[in-house]
Scaffold this motif. Sequence first.
Motif, PDB file in Angstrom:
ATOM      1  N   SER A   1       0.790  -1.228   0.000  1.00 19.14           N
ATOM      2  CA  SER A   1       0.000   0.000   0.000  1.00 19.14           C
ATOM      3  C   SER A   1       0.831   1.292   0.000  1.00 19.14           C
ATOM      4  CB  SER A   1      -1.056   0.003   1.106  1.00 19.14           C
ATOM      5  OG  SER A   1      -0.560   0.550   2.286  1.00 19.14           O
ATOM      6  N   TRP A   2       2.108   1.171  -0.254  1.00 18.11           N
ATOM      7  CA  TRP A   2       2.945   2.358  -0.436  1.00 18.11           C
ATOM      8  C   TRP A   2       3.431   2.411  -1.887  1.00 18.11           C
ATOM      9  CZ3 TRP A   2       5.376   5.837   3.341  1.00 18.11           C
ATOM     10  CH2 TRP A   2       4.795   5.725   4.612  1.00 18.11           C
ATOM     11  N   ALA A   3       3.331   3.600  -2.491  1.00 20.80           N
ATOM     12  CA  ALA A   3       3.855   3.758  -3.853  1.00 20.80           C
ATOM     13  C   ALA A   3       5.382   3.859  -3.825  1.00 20.80           C
ATOM     14  CB  ALA A   3       3.241   4.985  -4.512  1.00 20.80           C
ATOM     15  N   THR A   4       5.910   4.138  -2.696  1.00 23.59           N
ATOM     16  CA  THR A   4       7.352   4.248  -2.384  1.00 23.59           C
ATOM     17  C   THR A   4       8.053   5.452  -3.020  1.00 23.59           C
ATOM     18  OG1 THR A   4       8.321   2.707  -4.015  1.00 23.59           O
ATOM     19  CG2 THR A   4       7.463   1.741  -1.966  1.00 23.59           C
ATOM     20  N   LEU A   5       9.011   5.228  -3.938  1.00 26.22           N
ATOM     21  CA  LEU A   5       9.940   6.310  -4.296  1.00 26.22           C
ATOM     22  C   LEU A   5       9.615   7.009  -5.616  1.00 26.22           C
ATOM     23  CD1 LEU A   5      13.190   4.378  -3.332  1.00 26.22           C
ATOM     24  CD2 LEU A   5      12.198   6.329  -2.096  1.00 26.22           C
ATOM     25  N   PRO A   6       9.969   8.303  -5.715  1.00 25.71           N
ATOM     26  CA  PRO A   6       9.753   9.014  -6.976  1.00 25.71           C
ATOM     27  C   PRO A   6      10.702   8.531  -8.068  1.00 25.71           C
ATOM     28  CG  PRO A   6      10.964  10.396  -5.435  1.00 25.71           C
ATOM     29  CD  PRO A   6      10.570   9.156  -4.675  1.00 25.71           C
ATOM     30  N   LEU A   7      10.242   8.559  -9.309  1.00 20.30           N
ATOM     31  CA  LEU A   7      11.131   8.219 -10.413  1.00 20.30           C
ATOM     32  C   LEU A   7      12.142   9.335 -10.628  1.00 20.30           C
ATOM     33  CD1 LEU A   7       8.632   6.212 -11.201  1.00 20.30           C
ATOM     34  CD2 LEU A   7      10.072   6.037 -13.224  1.00 20.30           C
ATOM     35  N   PRO A   8      13.277   9.041 -11.261  1.00 25.20           N
ATOM     36  CA  PRO A   8      14.195  10.119 -11.611  1.00 25.20           C
ATOM     37  C   PRO A   8      13.441  11.233 -12.336  1.00 25.20           C
ATOM     38  CG  PRO A   8      15.257   8.030 -11.987  1.00 25.20           C
ATOM     39  CD  PRO A   8      13.832   7.720 -11.603  1.00 25.20           C
ATOM     40  N   GLY A   9      13.765  12.463 -12.003  1.00 31.52           N
ATOM     41  CA  GLY A   9      13.091  13.596 -12.638  1.00 31.52           C
ATOM     42  C   GLY A   9      11.892  14.100 -11.862  1.00 31.52           C
ATOM     43  N   VAL A  10      11.464  13.335 -10.861  1.00 35.23           N
ATOM     44  CA  VAL A  10      10.251  13.691 -10.117  1.00 35.23           C
ATOM     45  C   VAL A  10      10.641  14.209  -8.734  1.00 35.23           C
ATOM     46  CG1 VAL A  10       8.103  12.798  -9.142  1.00 35.23           C
ATOM     47  CG2 VAL A  10       8.941  11.942 -11.354  1.00 35.23           C
ATOM     48  N   GLN A  11      10.193  15.437  -8.397  1.00 41.42           N
ATOM     49  CA  GLN A  11      10.590  16.034  -7.122  1.00 41.42           C
ATOM     50  C   GLN A  11       9.381  16.352  -6.260  1.00 41.42           C
ATOM     51  OE1 GLN A  11      13.749  19.020  -7.414  1.00 41.42           O
ATOM     52  NE2 GLN A  11      13.870  18.556  -9.591  1.00 41.42           N
ATOM     53  N   PRO A  12       8.860  15.336  -5.558  1.00 40.59           N
ATOM     54  CA  PRO A  12       7.668  15.558  -4.740  1.00 40.59           C
ATOM     55  C   PRO A  12       7.983  16.226  -3.407  1.00 40.59           C
ATOM     56  CG  PRO A  12       8.295  13.228  -4.739  1.00 40.59           C
ATOM     57  CD  PRO A  12       9.357  13.964  -5.475  1.00 40.59           C
ATOM     58  N   LEU A  13       7.010  16.938  -2.882  1.00 43.10           N
ATOM     59  CA  LEU A  13       7.108  17.449  -1.523  1.00 43.10           C
ATOM     60  C   LEU A  13       5.709  17.533  -0.947  1.00 43.10           C
ATOM     61  CD1 LEU A  13       7.556  21.293  -1.406  1.00 43.10           C
ATOM     62  CD2 LEU A  13       7.114  20.097  -3.529  1.00 43.10           C
ATOM     63  N   LEU A  14       5.630  17.586   0.400  1.00 40.40           N
ATOM     64  CA  LEU A  14       4.335  17.699   1.055  1.00 40.40           C
ATOM     65  C   LEU A  14       4.213  19.097   1.650  1.00 40.40           C
ATOM     66  CD1 LEU A  14       4.198  14.240   2.881  1.00 40.40           C
ATOM     67  CD2 LEU A  14       3.184  14.892   0.685  1.00 40.40           C
ATOM     68  N   VAL A  15       3.046  19.696   1.495  1.00 39.73           N
ATOM     69  CA  VAL A  15       2.846  21.039   2.045  1.00 39.73           C
ATOM     70  C   VAL A  15       1.607  21.047   2.930  1.00 39.73           C
ATOM     71  CG1 VAL A  15       3.922  22.139   0.033  1.00 39.73           C
ATOM     72  CG2 VAL A  15       1.439  21.879   0.109  1.00 39.73           C
ATOM     73  N   ASP A  16       1.545  22.061   3.811  1.00 35.54           N
ATOM     74  CA  ASP A  16       0.344  22.206   4.631  1.00 35.54           C
ATOM     75  C   ASP A  16      -0.653  23.111   3.898  1.00 35.54           C
ATOM     76  OD1 ASP A  16       1.127  24.827   4.935  1.00 35.54           O
ATOM     77  OD2 ASP A  16       1.925  24.553   6.963  1.00 35.54           O
ATOM     78  N   GLU A  17      -1.759  23.428   4.541  1.00 36.18           N
ATOM     79  CA  GLU A  17      -2.815  24.221   3.902  1.00 36.18           C
ATOM     80  C   GLU A  17      -2.294  25.537   3.332  1.00 36.18           C
ATOM     81  OE1 GLU A  17      -6.018  23.320   3.478  1.00 36.18           O
ATOM     82  OE2 GLU A  17      -5.412  21.341   4.224  1.00 36.18           O
ATOM     83  N   LYS A  18      -1.285  26.107   4.001  1.00 37.55           N
ATOM     84  CA  LYS A  18      -0.780  27.411   3.561  1.00 37.55           C
ATOM     85  C   LYS A  18       0.293  27.293   2.486  1.00 37.55           C
ATOM     86  CE  LYS A  18      -1.132  29.463   8.119  1.00 37.55           C
ATOM     87  NZ  LYS A  18      -0.445  28.441   8.905  1.00 37.55           N
ATOM     88  N   GLY A  19       0.670  26.079   2.185  1.00 41.59           N
ATOM     89  CA  GLY A  19       1.692  25.898   1.161  1.00 41.59           C
ATOM     90  C   GLY A  19       3.096  25.845   1.736  1.00 41.59           C
ATOM     91  N   GLU A  20       3.197  25.803   3.072  1.00 41.66           N
ATOM     92  CA  GLU A  20       4.522  25.672   3.692  1.00 41.66           C
ATOM     93  C   GLU A  20       4.949  24.214   3.599  1.00 41.66           C
ATOM     94  OE1 GLU A  20       6.300  28.124   5.116  1.00 41.66           O
ATOM     95  OE2 GLU A  20       4.716  29.611   4.694  1.00 41.66           O
ATOM     96  N   GLU A  21       6.201  24.004   3.240  1.00 41.16           N
ATOM     97  CA  GLU A  21       6.669  22.622   3.147  1.00 41.16           C
ATOM     98  C   GLU A  21       6.687  21.972   4.529  1.00 41.16           C
ATOM     99  OE1 GLU A  21      10.358  22.046   1.112  1.00 41.16           O
ATOM    100  OE2 GLU A  21      10.315  19.876   1.455  1.00 41.16           O
ATOM    101  N   ILE A  22       6.207  20.760   4.606  1.00 38.99           N
ATOM    102  CA  ILE A  22       6.211  20.039   5.879  1.00 38.99           C
ATOM    103  C   ILE A  22       7.548  19.321   6.000  1.00 38.99           C
ATOM    104  CG2 ILE A  22       5.116  18.174   7.181  1.00 38.99           C
ATOM    105  CD1 ILE A  22       2.499  18.986   5.747  1.00 38.99           C
ATOM    106  N   THR A  23       8.203  19.516   7.134  1.00 36.54           N
ATOM    107  CA  THR A  23       9.526  18.896   7.292  1.00 36.54           C
ATOM    108  C   THR A  23       9.612  18.078   8.581  1.00 36.54           C
ATOM    109  OG1 THR A  23      10.221  20.997   8.235  1.00 36.54           O
ATOM    110  CG2 THR A  23      10.855  20.598   5.955  1.00 36.54           C
ATOM    111  N   GLU A  24       8.585  18.195   9.421  1.00 38.93           N
ATOM    112  CA  GLU A  24       8.624  17.488  10.714  1.00 38.93           C
ATOM    113  C   GLU A  24       7.905  16.147  10.623  1.00 38.93           C
ATOM    114  OE1 GLU A  24       9.796  18.924  13.774  1.00 38.93           O
ATOM    115  OE2 GLU A  24      10.723  20.321  12.331  1.00 38.93           O
ATOM    116  N   PHE A  25       8.494  15.156  11.255  1.00 43.60           N
ATOM    117  CA  PHE A  25       7.834  13.843  11.302  1.00 43.60           C
ATOM    118  C   PHE A  25       7.036  13.698  12.586  1.00 43.60           C
ATOM    119  CE2 PHE A  25      11.316  13.165   8.397  1.00 43.60           C
ATOM    120  CZ  PHE A  25      10.723  12.390   7.414  1.00 43.60           C
TER     121      PHE A  25
END
Length: 648
Positions: free
Chosen positions: A431-455
């Motif tokens: 149930s995990w898609a796992t890793l991005p392909l080369p060329g793909v730069q994903p990131l997660l953001v919160d509602e305001k568009g700030e990048e989420i960096t905390e686990f």
Amino acid sequence: MSYPFQITTIEQYHEDYKRSVEDPEGFWSDVADTFEWKKKQPFSSRVLEWNFTEPKVKWFEGAKLNITENALDRHLKTNGDTPAIIWEPNDPNEKTRTLSYKVLHRKVCEFAQVLRNNGVKKGDRVCIYIGMVPELAIAVLSCARIGAIHSVIFGGFSAQSIADRLEDAGAEYIITCDGAYRGAKDIPLKSIIDDALIGNKTVKRVIVHTRTRTPVSMLKGRDVWWRDEVDAVIENMHDEVLDVPAEVMDAEDPLFILYTSGSTGKPKGVVHTVAGYMLWTTYTFVNVFQYQPGDVFFCTADIGWITGHSYIVYGPLLAGATGLMFEGIPTWPDAGRFWNIVDKHQVNILYTAPTAIRSLMSYGLDPLKDKDLSSLKVLGTVGEPINEEAWHWYDEHIGKKKCPVVDTWWQTETGGILISNLAGVTPSRPSWATLPLPGVQPLLVDEKGEEITEFTDDVMSGNLCMRAPWPGILRTTWGDHERCRQTYFSTYKDLYFTGDGAWRDEAGNFKITGRVDDVLNVSGHRLGTAEVENAINMHASVIESAVVGYPHEVKGQGVYAYVVLDGKRRKEDDELTKKDILATVSRIIGPIAKPDKIQFVSGLPKTRSGKIMRRILRKVAEGELNNLGDTTTLLDPAIVDEIKEGKL
Ligand code: WTA
């Protein structure tokens, strides 16, 4: 055919990924060099020009090529007799057809000439509405050969939906067939096209292939038979081998339009361009599935959706692969149909949707009896999140625990797979898609568009965005670039927003949790809630409606509609009215959008400013009646009790 860009070790994955981010132009130029170009890019041009503000993305602009020369002609020299498409009919008793690269090339050339004879020119839009027969792939490739822009419409859409798409695309040509077989059904495609054309003034020509021999009306001056047209081409052919020259296309010329649903308004026409799409589908096909020459690749999707475009038609053919194309459905004549096909054609790679897996799971293991699945090497899934139970069933009973399962996440807009493990090269995880392909730069953001960096508890969770363009990203939405900007590039500054929520772990793996916007994913098909509501509201007795998704055991999500009827409602007619509403939705959008459940209510829960509180409706549809959250801001809180009662 060898694939110099095939990643074979996890170390190479990391190296290639790093280079693709640090030097995207160099990285993709090397991949591009493995294709045939009519003219290289002018020396002074940049390989990639982009910004996500307008947005503008251009890869290899100025370079010239034709995608069909890469998908067909270049394989003729060494692999002309390799099967390109093995076609399995709906009825297992009918004969299989196999088209070698040579045969497919000839048929595409013939039909490309038919299109030219009928006046189709580079840049013209051609709508294709055919069932899953080889002629569908031939029609698609023939358009690409002469530079016409194809727009394939899935057979489950209604005449009204087709009419809307024809108008939006400004299509002057249609390629269709008399009917399509799907399981026990026979869908009268030409007759649906005839309905779509009532009042249409732009369509000049309809070319009709024969499959079901369903009687069809043929209008003089507008409708012609596929076979007659091809016969005329063959009769007039001077050389022994007809070789219709491929149109010279710019790397950034449009290749096709594919309509898809969003959270607002009517479906939009996602536009992909020639070179970027070519690179992306080939690169992802070869790497994710670890395709080896000789393998038989079976993608169970319909060519009416992006998965069929990228992994039945373009990706496999560009890679010189052997693809299996199936006309029917997994459960007809019985639930062993897929396994029959795997056995009969010794399929090596199977790519299907979680919905199909869940549906087949429900039949137990009987349909698997006496089926030889030992040819399978790789299994793939696409289209919606896969639950762990389905993942394990697939792994255990189909792959016999020896086939890597690739969970491939992507979208119509992305052209091809963006996040997935690479079969047997990078690890899989249920149930995990796992890793991005080369060329793909994903990131997660919160509602305001700030990048989420905390686990939190080993994962971070947020809205999934992309930082930079990969070659296969959409370039625009047809006829309305502003809509493209608004939909994908305006929610968060300088980012492409996918509409999905996701988790990420410390190793950089992604798990997609589902849409965070008003888009439903029903059996892996995208539907906009607004689109379904508009269709329901077309019913004469409906005042208003609200549509939400709810968990459905087989479909992933089901469609739940809350409907307010006018004052003339007669309770004894409720069941009939529900059926009338379903018929209305079928007519406006198509059978695929029919709600699974309809609840009549006297009003919808709205805030004082008139906004429907979907959160509450979603909870009720999910059956979570005791946990509705704050309802004090509602205009009429009593409505919630009524809705809850109606649900019980
Ligand atoms: C969903 C289909 C979880 C997602 C190729 C996306 C997935 C939407 C996966 C696009 C997956 C697709 N895991 N969710 N492996 N693949 N989706 O445009 O919500 O028909 O945004 O493209 O399907 O659907 P589309």
